[in-house]
Design a protein around this motif. Structure first.
Motif, PDB file in Angstrom:
ATOM      1  N   GLY A   1      -3.383   2.932  -4.334  1.00  0.00           N
ATOM      2  CA  GLY A   1      -4.343   3.474  -4.409  1.00  0.00           C
ATOM      3  C   GLY A   1      -4.923   4.702  -5.077  1.00  0.00           C
ATOM      4  O   GLY A   1      -6.408   4.767  -5.899  1.00  0.00           O
ATOM      5  N   ASN A   2      -4.070   5.665  -4.511  1.00  0.00           N
ATOM      6  CA  ASN A   2      -5.298   6.933  -5.134  1.00  0.00           C
ATOM      7  C   ASN A   2      -3.857   7.427  -6.220  1.00  0.00           C
ATOM      8  O   ASN A   2      -3.936   8.270  -6.396  1.00  0.00           O
ATOM      9  CB  ASN A   2      -3.922   7.739  -3.520  1.00  0.00           C
ATOM     10  N   HIS A   3      -3.399   6.815  -6.621  1.00  0.00           N
ATOM     11  CA  HIS A   3      -2.322   7.044  -7.426  1.00  0.00           C
ATOM     12  C   HIS A   3      -1.401   8.854  -7.263  1.00  0.00           C
ATOM     13  O   HIS A   3      -1.575   9.362  -9.010  1.00  0.00           O
ATOM     14  CB  HIS A   3      -3.095   7.421  -9.024  1.00  0.00           C
ATOM     15  N   GLY A   4      -0.975   8.474  -6.678  1.00  0.00           N
ATOM     16  CA  GLY A   4      -0.565  10.212  -6.662  1.00  0.00           C
ATOM     17  C   GLY A   4       0.763  10.262  -5.871  1.00  0.00           C
ATOM     18  O   GLY A   4       1.058   9.010  -5.026  1.00  0.00           O
TER      19      GLY A   4
ATOM     20  N   TYR B   1       4.608   6.791  -2.893  1.00  0.00           N
ATOM     21  CA  TYR B   1       3.036   7.143  -3.495  1.00  0.00           C
ATOM     22  C   TYR B   1       2.205   5.655  -2.620  1.00  0.00           C
ATOM     23  O   TYR B   1       2.870   4.555  -2.686  1.00  0.00           O
ATOM     24  CB  TYR B   1       4.027   5.921  -4.629  1.00  0.00           C
TER      25      TYR B   1
ATOM     26  N   GLU C   1       3.243  11.830  -3.478  1.00  0.00           N
ATOM     27  CA  GLU C   1       3.888  13.285  -1.986  1.00  0.00           C
ATOM     28  C   GLU C   1       5.424  13.352  -2.211  1.00  0.00           C
ATOM     29  O   GLU C   1       5.926  12.593  -1.136  1.00  0.00           O
ATOM     30  CB  GLU C   1       3.236  12.387  -0.644  1.00  0.00           C
TER      31      GLU C   1
ATOM     32  N   SER D   1       0.818  -1.054   0.109  1.00  0.00           N
ATOM     33  CA  SER D   1      -0.335   0.369   0.016  1.00  0.00           C
ATOM     34  C   SER D   1       0.504   0.968   0.401  1.00  0.00           C
ATOM     35  O   SER D   1       0.017   2.541  -0.115  1.00  0.00           O
ATOM     36  CB  SER D   1      -0.826   0.245   1.382  1.00  0.00           C
ATOM     37  N   LYS D   2       2.525   0.947   0.156  1.00  0.00           N
ATOM     38  CA  LYS D   2       2.799   2.608  -0.255  1.00  0.00           C
ATOM     39  C   LYS D   2       4.470   2.201  -0.539  1.00  0.00           C
ATOM     40  O   LYS D   2       4.880   0.941  -0.347  1.00  0.00           O
ATOM     41  CB  LYS D   2       2.663   2.681   1.484  1.00  0.00           C
TER      42      LYS D   2
END
Length: 329
Positions: free
Chosen positions: A232-235, A229, A237, A199-200
């Motif tokens: 799940g959010n496709h973003g 990254y 930071e 998830s990360k």
């Protein structure tokens, strides 16, 4: 596209070319992309030559006689020869050889390249020098897949877990790390990738510059910057960071910043090569920051967590099996 390829191949044999243009053409022609169209273009030229064979034979004889005369009487002439002459008659005299060589090159480039899978078990790290000279330090419970020989336009490897990369510089052949659906692209640099959690994915740049991209967006990372990254959010930071925190594992230390208990326990499992079982459900919405140095024992690490949280305890089933108890159940 097909017409453009035919024009490019025809121009190569019929027009003047510098050495740089010759090298550029073969780089384009031998690339697997649009293979069938390139081969068809080459056969088309050969058929055209067949139709004009008698005239070309006379032209070739005259050109070779003139070439021999010039080389005999002027030692500087060889450096002024037109690439047009060379390639025009090479097309007539050597095209069958080129056809064979091209097919052979395709076979070499498209064959299955032997791959190497380097893995580490829990409680161990391993360093490896890749075929290009890149040095990779692999953390515990990780694996790296790479080819025995880097072919094609880039140097691509696949990572599961965590690794630190010291990339051997090669501006013509970028280094690419594939992690899940991410591509981390570098020319010559040093960076760390942590992809233990599905998830990360966390990438930390120490030196140079890298590009991280998925199928929707990309980001350029600067030194002393960390990019998180969340698939799940496709973003992406990006935040500034002390690089020594992200690479502490290379010295045997364990550092967690704003991390859930589940992730901390997973890190301790890898570090000490044991199983941690949780009785009850942990509240992973709460994040903790804790630093363990290399000299601290497993018991000391667990005691710190018990004190920090105030609601867990532990006991040993055996030396390789620890049970964490949620006292709030």
């Amino acid at each position: 596209m097909k017409k453009n390829i035919q024009d490019a191949v025809a121009d190569f044999f019929l027009k003047d070319r510098t050495l740089r243009e010759v090298n550029s053409f073969w780089h384009f022609f031998l690339h697997p992309k649009n293979r069938d169209a390139k081969e068809q273009a080459l056969f088309t030229i050969w058929n055209q030559i067949e139709d004009h064979r008698p005239g070309m034979e006379k032209d070739a004889d005259r050109a070779l006689t003139k070439l021999k005369h010039n080389l005999t009487n002027n030692k500087h002439t060889r450096y002024a020869l037109s690439f047009r002459i060379i390639w025009k008659y090479a097309a007539f005299l050597l095209l069958p050889i080129l056809l064979f060589a091209t097919a052979w090159e395709y076979a070499i480039r498209t064959k299955q390249v032997e791959t190497v899978v380097l893995s580490t078990s829990n409680a161990m790290t391993k360093s490896v020098t890749l075929p290009d000279g890149t040095i990779v330090m692999l953390n515990a419970g990780s694996s790296l897949t790479y080819p025995k020989t880097f072919l094609g336009d880039d140097r691509e490897v696949t990572l599961s877990g965590e690794a630190n990369f010291s990339i051997f510089p090669d501006k013509e052949k970028p280094f690419v790390v594939k992690v899940s659906n991410l591509r981390i692209k570098a020319l010559g640099t040093k960076f760390n990738v942590n992809a233990y959690a599905a998830s990360k994915i966390v990438t930390t740049l120490e030196e140079g510059s890298i590009q991280i991209a998925n199928d929707r967006e990309s980001i350029i990372v600067k030194p002393n910057e960390q990019v998180t990254y969340l698939p799940g959010n496709h973003g992406f930071e990006a935040t500034p960071i002390d690089v020594s925190v992200a690479t502490a594992w290379m010295k045997g230390d364990l550092i967690f910043e704003e991390t859930s208990l589940s992730e901390i326990f997973a890190g301790i499992e890898r570090y000490h090569d044991l199983t941690i079982e949780v009785e009850g459900v942990l509240d992973d919405k709460i994040k903790y920051s804790v630093k363990y140095n290399k000299s601290e024992t497993l018991v000391q690490k667990l005691e710190v967590l018990c004190h920090m949280t105030g609601y867990i305890s532990y006991f040993f089933e055996d030396e390789k099996h620890v049970v964490i108890v949620n006292k709030k159940r």
